[in-house]
Design an enzyme around this catalytic site. Structure first.
Site, PDB file in Angstrom:
ATOM      1  N   SER A 120       0.895  -1.093  -0.049  1.00 52.39           N
ATOM      2  CA  SER A 120      -0.118   0.042  -0.006  1.00 52.39           C
ATOM      3  C   SER A 120       0.815   1.279  -0.075  1.00 52.39           C
ATOM      4  CB  SER A 120      -0.974   0.154   1.076  1.00 52.39           C
ATOM      5  OG  SER A 120      -2.004   0.907   1.053  1.00 52.39           O
ATOM      6  N   ASP A 260      -2.240   6.556  -3.658  1.00 53.74           N
ATOM      7  CA  ASP A 260      -1.266   6.082  -2.710  1.00 53.74           C
ATOM      8  C   ASP A 260      -0.342   4.813  -3.508  1.00 53.74           C
ATOM      9  OD1 ASP A 260      -2.895   3.915  -2.889  1.00 53.74           O
ATOM     10  OD2 ASP A 260      -2.738   3.460  -0.748  1.00 53.74           O
ATOM     11  N   ASP A 262      -0.807   1.629  -3.976  1.00 49.36           N
ATOM     12  CA  ASP A 262      -1.525   0.402  -4.935  1.00 49.36           C
ATOM     13  C   ASP A 262      -2.961   1.090  -5.432  1.00 49.36           C
ATOM     14  OD1 ASP A 262      -2.739   0.807  -2.326  1.00 49.36           O
ATOM     15  OD2 ASP A 262      -3.375  -1.246  -2.339  1.00 49.36           O
ATOM     16  N   ASP A 264      -5.621   2.417  -4.092  1.00 48.36           N
ATOM     17  CA  ASP A 264      -6.749   2.446  -3.537  1.00 48.36           C
ATOM     18  C   ASP A 264      -7.169   3.545  -2.647  1.00 48.36           C
ATOM     19  OD1 ASP A 264      -5.196   1.714  -1.306  1.00 48.36           O
ATOM     20  OD2 ASP A 264      -6.071  -0.010  -0.844  1.00 48.36           O
TER      21      ASP A 264
END
Length: 468
Positions: A120, A260, A262, A264
């Site tokens: 993430s 961010d 990834d 999401d």
């Protein structure tokens, strides 16, 4: 030593060896994902064991797997897929995708689970795994992840007669974009937009915006680089938005957008380059969704501005508070068929996308509203910014349990909620304190009707926390 004692000792030692063989650090299993530094905490053996354990726990036949562009992702991906296929399950390899696309895949493909290889927003030396079942149903420690952890540690895997197969599917990102485009009403209004992709997975979302000829796009850090050489891919940190704010002003853009690591989470700056808090964005998009689909149920975490509740209820919607964390919010959304949910951390979840994230849809809804009203983003934000908010403040404390009990006693005359840590409300201010799910800190948020009161209460609470 008698036989039973020797047997117990042997079993304990055997389990110790297995832990160290398969799992260097079981603490990589967090409340709702796996995350650690590569290769010190998370390595090829750990993800291999986790992949096998997932298949065995779910009795999965098919698993969709995606990955981000971190430098450690290729070797970890190979080991993860090996673990899944050696457990007997087939793998649908989605390639390099965002987490929202991985989640979406489990709603349109015939799979039993989805695994996203990512850490993430964490820095480049980290990697990890995010989990969901069919139809993007999330998995956390309370909903299966603890069992997968224990199975991965034990290493007692079932033997399989036939390994699974691997097939590629590279069409899901476009399909995800096509569905998101159905919400667009701004396509006759020209906008200039600035993007900071932080060399991460937001780059995969750029083709979505490029399909609209009325959008003029300027971007920085728009080449994949898993070492994240320019800054962390974390729009929650104001310092990561400085370059974006500069680009917005240089290009006279209507807004700035940052993803961010990834993809999401999505952060915004207004046309002046000023960051917009995540809870205010939720207030804005909830109103726009109400226009498109009618008033509905909105879920938020206890750190969100009081204005959000007021706005939702003024528009005849239903407002609910939920414990922080995507697995908790998605679960509550499913239970209530909620229209939208969100967090201060810039996660936004939608019923129309399996109660999962869609960062692009957030941007679409804001652009729709700007096109409808002709207002600048700063003007739209001003309409929902009714209070003065501190933002999240982190403190290292030795004993968070005692601290929270002390604060409950000190502020016993306020309205208490214990959905997540504590939130205590007064007519003209409120505060929340909760222990982090991912770091050894407590997090303080507070809000007041004016800046003077906010600063006074912040100083007061800071003193209480630092004395704990």
């Amino acid at each position: 030593m008698d036989f039973s004692s020797r047997q117990s000792y042997t079993t304990s030692y055997y389990n110790f060896l297995l832990v160290n063989y398969f799992m260097k650090n079981p603490a990589i299993f967090k409340s709702y994902d796996v995350r650690g530094i590569y290769p010190d905490d998370i390595d090829e053996k750990a993800v291999y064991a986790t992949g096998r354990a997932l298949v065995q726990y779910l009795q999965a036949q098919v698993v969709a797997v995606g990955r981000d562009i971190r430098t450690s992702s290729p070797p970890l991906f190979e080991s993860l897929v090996k673990g899944i296929t050696e457990a007997g399950a087939d793998v649908i390899d989605l390639g390099i995708v965002s987490t929202p696309v991985l989640n979406y895949s489990t709603t349109v493909l015939d799979v039993d689970a989805g695994l996203m290889l990512t850490a993430s927003h964490n820095p480049a030396q980290y990697n990890g795994l995010k989990f969901c079942k069919r139809n993007a149903v999330p998995m956390g420690l309370e909903t299966g992840l603890s069992d997968i952890r224990d199975q991965a540690i034990a290493g007692n895997f079932n033997k399989t007669d036939k390994p699974g197969t691997i097939t590629q599917n590279n069409a899901l990102t476009k399909q995800f974009h096509d569905k998101t485009a159905q919400f667009v009403t701004f396509d006759n209004t020209p906008f200039t937009i600035a993007f900071d992709f932080a060399n991460a997975m937001g780059i995969a979302e750029l083709p979505f915006f490029e399909r609209f000829p009325n959008l003029t796009i300027h971007s920085i850090y728009d080449e994949y680089d898993g070492s994240f050489p320019n800054h962390e891919a974390n729009p929650l940190k104001p310092e990561t938005l400085i370059d974006l704010g500069t680009l917005v002003r240089e290009q006279d853009a209507a807004m700035g957008i940052a993803y961010d690591g990834d993809g999401d989470r999505i952060g915004f700056t207004d046309e002046t380059g000023a960051p917009v808090p995540g809870d205010l964005i939720l207030a804005i998009i909830a109103q726009e969704l109400f226009k498109l689909q009618g008033a509905g149920d909105v879920i938020a975490d206890p750190r969100c501005t009081r204005a959000l509740k007021e706005i939702v209820e003024e528009k005849n919607g239903t407002y609910r508070l939920c414990k922080v964390g995507h697995s908790h919010i998605k679960k509550m959304m499913r239970e209530n068929n909620s229209l939208v949910g969100g967090e201060v951390s810039m996660h936004y979840y939608f019923r129309d996308f399996g109660f999962a994230d869609n960062s692009n849809l957030v941007a679409v809804l804001i652009l729709n509203l700007m096109a409808e009203t002709g207002n600048k983003l700063s003007e739209i934000v001003a309409e929902v910014r009714r209070y003065h908010h501190s933002g999240e403040i982190n403190f290292e404390v030795k004993d968070s349990t005692t601290l929270i009990q002390t604060l409950k006693e000190e502020y016993a005359d306020g309205e208490l909620s214990e959905i997540d840590g504590i939130r205590i409300d007064y007519p003209d201010w409120w505060f929340s304190v909760r222990s982090s799910n991912t770091e050894p800190v407590v997090r303080l948020n507070l809000e007041a009707t004016n800046d003077k009161l906010l600063e006074a209460r912040k100083a007061e609470l800071t003193q209480h926390i630092q004395e704990a």
